[in-house]
Design a protein around this motif. Structure first.
Motif, PDB file in Angstrom:
ATOM      1  N   ILE A 113       0.840  -1.209   0.000  1.00 19.18           N
ATOM      2  CA  ILE A 113       0.000   0.000   0.000  1.00 19.18           C
ATOM      3  C   ILE A 113       0.870   1.253   0.000  1.00 19.18           C
ATOM      4  N   ILE A 114       1.914   1.223   0.825  1.00 22.00           N
ATOM      5  CA  ILE A 114       2.798   2.388   0.874  1.00 22.00           C
ATOM      6  C   ILE A 114       3.455   2.608  -0.482  1.00 22.00           C
ATOM      7  N   LEU A 115       3.948   1.535  -1.076  1.00 20.91           N
ATOM      8  CA  LEU A 115       4.598   1.652  -2.392  1.00 20.91           C
ATOM      9  C   LEU A 115       3.608   2.168  -3.433  1.00 20.91           C
ATOM     10  N   ASN A 116       2.365   1.695  -3.342  1.00 22.00           N
ATOM     11  CA  ASN A 116       1.347   2.059  -4.321  1.00 22.00           C
ATOM     12  C   ASN A 116       1.016   3.549  -4.249  1.00 22.00           C
ATOM     13  N   ASP A 117       1.184   4.102  -3.048  1.00 20.46           N
ATOM     14  CA  ASP A 117       0.823   5.513  -2.867  1.00 20.46           C
ATOM     15  C   ASP A 117       1.937   6.469  -3.269  1.00 20.46           C
ATOM     16  N   TYR A 121     -12.065   4.885  -5.261  1.00 20.23           N
ATOM     17  CA  TYR A 121     -11.473   5.734  -4.217  1.00 20.23           C
ATOM     18  C   TYR A 121     -11.997   7.157  -4.350  1.00 20.23           C
ATOM     19  N   GLU A 122     -12.084   7.653  -5.587  1.00 20.40           N
ATOM     20  CA  GLU A 122     -12.563   9.027  -5.798  1.00 20.40           C
ATOM     21  C   GLU A 122     -13.982   9.171  -5.280  1.00 20.40           C
ATOM     22  N   ALA A 123     -14.818   8.188  -5.632  1.00 20.97           N
ATOM     23  CA  ALA A 123     -16.214   8.252  -5.181  1.00 20.97           C
ATOM     24  C   ALA A 123     -16.273   8.224  -3.659  1.00 20.97           C
ATOM     25  N   ALA A 124     -15.471   7.332  -3.058  1.00 21.88           N
ATOM     26  CA  ALA A 124     -15.480   7.214  -1.601  1.00 21.88           C
ATOM     27  C   ALA A 124     -15.001   8.504  -0.961  1.00 21.88           C
ATOM     28  N   SER A 142     -10.355  -0.311   4.444  1.00 14.53           N
ATOM     29  CA  SER A 142     -11.050  -1.512   4.891  1.00 14.53           C
ATOM     30  C   SER A 142     -12.250  -1.851   4.001  1.00 14.53           C
ATOM     31  N   ARG A 143     -12.838  -0.852   3.352  1.00 15.04           N
ATOM     32  CA  ARG A 143     -14.032  -1.137   2.560  1.00 15.04           C
ATOM     33  C   ARG A 143     -13.717  -1.382   1.081  1.00 15.04           C
ATOM     34  N   ILE A 144     -12.611  -0.819   0.603  1.00 18.67           N
ATOM     35  CA  ILE A 144     -12.303  -0.983  -0.826  1.00 18.67           C
ATOM     36  C   ILE A 144     -11.080  -1.869  -1.045  1.00 18.67           C
ATOM     37  N   THR A 145      -9.948  -1.457  -0.439  1.00 17.16           N
ATOM     38  CA  THR A 145      -8.694  -2.166  -0.732  1.00 17.16           C
ATOM     39  C   THR A 145      -8.766  -3.616  -0.269  1.00 17.16           C
ATOM     40  N   LEU A 146      -9.128  -3.807   1.005  1.00 18.53           N
ATOM     41  CA  LEU A 146      -9.103  -5.164   1.562  1.00 18.53           C
ATOM     42  C   LEU A 146      -9.974  -6.142   0.785  1.00 18.53           C
ATOM     43  N   PRO A 147     -11.236  -5.793   0.498  1.00 11.05           N
ATOM     44  CA  PRO A 147     -12.058  -6.743  -0.264  1.00 11.05           C
ATOM     45  C   PRO A 147     -11.432  -7.105  -1.606  1.00 11.05           C
ATOM     46  N   PHE A 148     -10.767  -6.140  -2.227  1.00  6.88           N
ATOM     47  CA  PHE A 148     -10.123  -6.456  -3.501  1.00  6.88           C
ATOM     48  C   PHE A 148      -8.943  -7.397  -3.320  1.00  6.88           C
ATOM     49  N   LEU A 149      -8.267  -7.246  -2.194  1.00 10.71           N
ATOM     50  CA  LEU A 149      -7.081  -8.090  -1.967  1.00 10.71           C
ATOM     51  C   LEU A 149      -7.439  -9.471  -1.437  1.00 10.71           C
ATOM     52  N   ASN A 150      -8.661  -9.617  -0.938  1.00 10.01           N
ATOM     53  CA  ASN A 150      -9.054 -10.861  -0.275  1.00 10.01           C
ATOM     54  C   ASN A 150      -8.694 -12.126  -1.035  1.00 10.01           C
ATOM     55  N   PRO A 151      -9.027 -12.241  -2.330  1.00 13.83           N
ATOM     56  CA  PRO A 151      -8.708 -13.499  -3.019  1.00 13.83           C
ATOM     57  C   PRO A 151      -7.219 -13.819  -2.965  1.00 13.83           C
TER      58      PRO A 151
END
Lengths: 515, 310
Positions: free
Chosen positions: B101-105, B199-202, B214-223
């Protein structure tokens, strides 16, 4: 895990390489055979036929061992040997020489029956391979083709190498006994003008180390463990009966198996080491040292260590470390079974040409030219003969640039015949024979124990030893607390069961011997 | 089957032929490497003898397994193996996601690449070299910590290789240091695939940073997390042999905290041990791993069906 995969890949690559190597060799020699048969026939016409007839084909056997030094030219040596062996016995050899580090990894693979090998060097007790079925019984073959060996080898030691009454391997000619010594930097002792002639025990060594410490504060006085995970006080003045789990104390004087770790002798040893450690003679990191003792001595990081005493020991250690090394005997020389069975040549049970292999083994053992080739390579290519008869590197070559120089020769069947290297004592073979005769013989000399029934206990005890013994031997831990723990852990791991098993096997063996 | 359907089926197979071809090398490799040696598993139940070969050797039942369980060490080595692997799994995942996440930002592309390379670097170092690096820090006589930190500050030198208490932390730390860079690549790839629109919408709706995570990133990473965890669970009975064998410099005093199943088997069988016993240890490890993978998958199936592997 990565390591595992990596080593697996390496193993596979090695195995493929080996097979490819064997294949190539076979191809080559097959080509040779057709060409040489002509020569041979013409030779036979003029000469009287020796023991081989015209129609007899030349048999190729596969042989594998290793060299300590650079042996990259071994195929040249092989060809030179084949010139001789073809004439003498009608056998050619396809030689494979591994690097010593490869050997350690490859040995169990080579012994597992998957490689087409006829003649194989065996290091470590041959009994392991016997119980696993690697080795062929050689009694009849030896009887028929082993006359050269019989002449060279002291029969007492061949007898002692029998397992369950059978010959499974031919011991390499060498010392069949050794003593525990202190190996030390001779040059430093001389430089400081110290007198070591009166040193007889470990306690006598303390003033010497003290003097060295004053002159060289950065040099550690003593090292017990280095470059190996083996505990160092294996077999002091006792017969370790292969693995030290149950030994015969006092040079194997009586056939009573005891737990060495419970004895006063062992306790005294580790207490001495602890005292040295606390006095600062032993390096603080010695229990985890990974550098080899030769490089530690050579680099001046360590002054002395535990050594192995035998004729020529000083020359051998000096060659290894690159600095003058002296040896002081702490014990008398003792001969135990593993001194003999530890270095042997055997024929594999799956060999298709056992007779040719035995003939070739006999040739290596008794033919001076072949032994010289194996020991030092080809004259004018790998060595030159000096005026006094000793061998040396060619002009401008040294230990690294010489392309065939196995360095330590004890793994060849007979390194006593066939020249000696510059600096080596030419009388060493004679001295060794006397040394072998005069050494104290353990009462169990000739007894090899089979650990198949207690393999679980042995594995567990090996782990316990790994956990405690190196640190104890190095003096790195408190004896009062750790030694009792160590003893208890061994008991829990089942050392008593191993001892009982050993004792009953030994009793049987003694009874058979008495018959 | 009607003509049309059959035609459709052949068409489908034809369509996928290139993909099957692309899979071939991997499948062949898998077959040779993983399936062909499988009959060798019987070795675990035999007393191996060269003359009779793997299949001809006599059966000994479960005797080869005994050495793993008869001793008091069985408990210690099993505990060490499982606890270390659990710690590696939990901390490893958390740190890898954090790093990703840090690298992505990071906006500067060059800086991003530089940081990623730096944290990936330890993964490339051979474990033997790592062992000596660690030794250079920890050695009693010549180590960096004792010479340049403890001594100037007036503390007693520490014999790291003789004291058990430091090693659980050291080993977990080293494992993280070595593997985080590699594991975070998986998560980084996933993060790149998330549509920034979410993210923009949120952000427009006033979601905090934590909520967005917790609502966007984590669910995407779950699989990815689940797949990686199931894979790790399957290997829970295996340990990183290099880490546990090389890095503690085989110091016996540390065994109660560094000995795992793999090192135990290695030490126990190094001196002329039997082939059967090592085969038994490997068999046991893979059996438990297999059962655990199935169990984990069943649990995942219950909790969130769409994320299960099979």
């Amino acid at each position: 895990m990565k390591r595992k995969i990596c080593s697996l890949l390496l193993c596979v690559a090695m195995a493929v390489g080996l097979l490819a190597g064997c294949g190539d060799g076979n191809g080559d020699s097959a080509g040779d055979i057709s060409g040489d048969n002509d020569n041979q026939e013409s030779g036979n016409d003029s000469d009287s036929a020796d023991d081989k007839t015209d129609s007899e084909e030349i048999i190729t056997i596969n042989m594998c061992t290793f060299g300590w030094g650079n042996v990259s030219d071994y195929k040249l040596v092989q060809d030179a040997i084949n010139e001789i062996s073809r004439e003498e016995i009608g056998v050619e050899v396809n030689l494979t020489m591994l690097d010593v580090s490869q050997w350690v990894e490859q040995q169990s693979l080579l012994m597992s029956g998957s490689e087409p090998i006829d003649l194989l060097y065996s290091s470590g007790s041959i009994a392991t391979g016997v119980s696993q079925g690697t080795w062929m019984e050689l009694d009849d073959l030896y009887e028929e083709y082993g006359q050269g060996i019989a002449q060279e080898l002291d029969q007492e030691f061949l007898e002692a190498s029998r397992i369950n009454g059978h010959i499974y391997g031919i011991p390499c000619q060498g010392e069949f006994a050794n003593a525990r010594t202190i190996a030390y930097r001779k040059d430093i002792v001389e430089e400081l003008g110290l007198d070591v002639s009166n040193v007889k025990t470990l306690d006598d060594w303390v003033p010497i180390m003290e003097a060295v410490k004053e002159a060289y504060p950065d040099m550690d006085g003593f090292a017990t463990n280095s470059g190996s995970s083996q505990a160092q006080w294996l077999g002091y003045n006792w017969d370790s009966l292969t693995d030290n789990f149950g030994v015969l104390m006092d040079y194997g004087a009586e056939a009573t198996v005891v737990n060495v770790y419970e004895t006063e002798e062992y306790e005294n040893l580790v207490r001495t080491m602890r005292a040295w450690y606390e006095a600062g003679y032993v390096a603080k990191d010695t229990a985890t040292e990974t550098e080899s003792i030769n490089s530690l001595l050579g680099a001046g990081r360590v002054f002395s260590t535990i050594g192995t005493g035998k004729p020529g020991d000083e020359e051998e250690s000096t060659n290894g470390a690159g600095v003058p090394i002296g040896h002081i005997d702490l014990t008398e020389a003792l001969s135990v079974t593993t001194n003999i069975t530890g270095e042997m040549w055997g024929i594999t049970s799956w060999s298709e040409e056992p007779e040719a292999a035995m003939k070739f083994l006999n040739l290596m053992y008794s033919n001076e030219e072949v032994a010289t080739l194996l020991n030092y390579g080809i004259e004018g290519v790998h060595y030159s003969v000096q005026e006094d008869g000793s061998f040396n590197y060619l002009e401008g070559q040294d230990i690294t640039s010489c392309t065939y120089h196995p360095q330590i020769l004890m793994f060849w069947p007979n390194s006593f015949i066939g020249g000696f290297w510059d600096g080596d004592d030419p009388n060493c073979p004679e001295e060794t024979k006397v040394f072998n005769e005069e050494a104290r013989k353990s009462i169990a000399l000739g007894f090899s124990y089979d650990n198949a029934n207690v393999i679980n206990e042995v594995a567990a005890c090996q782990n316990v030893v790994q956990q405690y013994q190196i640190a104890l031997d190095a003096g790195a831990v408190d004896v009062d607390t750790v030694l009792p723990e160590f003893r208890q852990a061994l008991k829990d791991a089942g050392i008593d069961k191993i001892i009982a098993e050993k004792q009953s096997q030994l009793d049987d063996w003694m009874a058979q011997k008495g018959e | 089957m009607t003509y049309r359907k059959r035609k459709k089926k052949t068409y489908q197979i034809k369509k996928y032929i290139p993909f099957y071809l692309m899979m071939m090398p991997a499948l062949i490799y898998l077959f040779i490497n993983n399936y062909m040696p499988m009959p060798g598993l019987v070795l675990a139940f035999k007393q191996y003898n060269v003359r009779e070969g793997i299949f001809g050797s006599p059966w000994v039942g479960l005797r080869n397994f005994e050495f793993l369980f008869t001793t008091n060490d069985a408990w210690v080595i099993t505990r060490n193996t499982i606890l270390y692997n659990l710690a590696f799994m939990v901390f490893g995942t958390v740190c890898a996601i954090g790093a990703a996440i840090i690298l992505n930002d990071i906006i500067s592309k060059r800086a991003k690449k530089a940081y990623q390379t730096i944290i990936l670097l330890p993964y490339m170092i051979s474990i033997v070299a790592v062992a000596f690096l660690v030794n250079a820090f920890l050695a009693t006589d010549e180590g960096f910590i004792n010479n340049y930190i403890m001594e100037p500050l007036g503390f007693e030198p520490i014999s790291f290789y003789m004291e058990k208490k430091y090693w659980p932390f050291l080993l977990v730390f080293l494992n993280l240091w070595k593997n985080v860079g590699y594991n975070c690549i998986f998560y980084l790839a996933n993060l790149g695939g998330i549509d920034p629109g979410y993210y923009e919408a949120a952000a427009l709706d006033g979601a905090t940073r934590w909520q967005r995570f917790s609502r966007i990133t984590l669910p995407f990473l779950n699989p990815t997390i689940i797949t990686m965890t199931i894979l790790a669970v399957g290997r829970i009975f295996y340990s990183d042999f290099g880490l546990f064998y090389q890095v503690p410099m085989q110091s016996g005093t540390l065994f109660p905290v560094t000995q795992t199943i793999d090192t135990y088997v290695f030490y126990g069988l190094m001196g002329g041990g039997s082939m059967g016993a090592s085969a038994a240890a490997g068999f046991y490890q893979s059996l438990v791993g297999f059962v655990l993978v199935l169990a984990t998958n069943i649990i995942v199936n219950k909790v969130s069906k769409e994320n299960a592997m099979f």
